[in-house]
Design a protein around this motif. Sequence first.
Motif, short mmCIF file in Angstrom:
data_model
loop_
_atom_site.label_atom_id
_atom_site.label_comp_id
_atom_site.label_asym_id
_atom_site.label_seq_id
_atom_site.Cartn_x
_atom_site.Cartn_y
_atom_site.Cartn_z
N ARG A 15 0.83 -1.22 0.00
CA ARG A 15 0.00 0.00 0.00
C ARG A 15 0.86 1.26 0.00
O ARG A 15 0.56 2.23 -0.68
CB ARG A 15 -0.94 0.00 1.21
N ILE A 18 2.31 1.79 -3.47
CA ILE A 18 1.27 2.29 -4.39
C ILE A 18 0.99 3.76 -4.10
O ILE A 18 0.88 4.57 -5.03
CB ILE A 18 0.00 1.44 -4.28
N ARG A 19 0.88 4.11 -2.84
CA ARG A 19 0.63 5.51 -2.47
C ARG A 19 1.76 6.39 -2.96
O ARG A 19 1.54 7.48 -3.52
CB ARG A 19 0.48 5.62 -0.95
N ALA A 21 3.83 5.82 -5.45
CA ALA A 21 3.78 5.89 -6.91
C ALA A 21 2.72 6.88 -7.38
O ALA A 21 2.94 7.65 -8.32
CB ALA A 21 3.52 4.51 -7.50
N ARG A 22 1.57 6.88 -6.72
CA ARG A 22 0.51 7.83 -7.08
C ARG A 22 0.94 9.27 -6.82
O ARG A 22 0.70 10.16 -7.63
CB ARG A 22 -0.76 7.52 -6.30
N LEU A 23 1.57 9.49 -5.68
CA LEU A 23 2.05 10.84 -5.36
C LEU A 23 3.11 11.30 -6.36
O LEU A 23 3.10 12.46 -6.80
CB LEU A 23 2.60 10.88 -3.94
N ALA A 25 3.36 10.32 -9.44
CA ALA A 25 2.65 10.60 -10.70
C ALA A 25 2.01 11.98 -10.64
O ALA A 25 2.03 12.73 -11.63
CB ALA A 25 1.60 9.53 -10.97
N ASP A 26 1.46 12.34 -9.49
CA ASP A 26 0.89 13.68 -9.32
C ASP A 26 1.96 14.75 -9.50
O ASP A 26 1.73 15.77 -10.16
CB ASP A 26 0.24 13.83 -7.94
N TYR A 29 2.72 15.22 -13.11
CA TYR A 29 1.63 15.96 -13.76
C TYR A 29 1.75 17.46 -13.48
O TYR A 29 1.65 18.27 -14.40
CB TYR A 29 0.28 15.42 -13.27
#
Length: 72
Positions: A15, A18-19, A21-23, A25-26, A29
């Motif tokens: 988890r 994954i968290r 990796a999402r951050l 990616a943000d 962006y």
Amino acid sequence: MDMHDSAADLSERKRRRIRLARLEADIAYFQARLEMIGEPKTANQLTQRKAFMLLLETVSTKVAQVRRARPV
């Protein structure tokens, strides 16, 4: 009980990865949006730039906190 603890630990690490990796990616962006805006020519672009800079700083801080909390 060790097997259960080990499975829970693996799940938590998954988890966290994954968290993170999402951050990340943000962050990518927000950086891309800032590059697209470039030097603001309008009040709208200036507002967008300020918003994305704030978001970038906030998410970058969160990434640092997640990494410090426990290595991935």
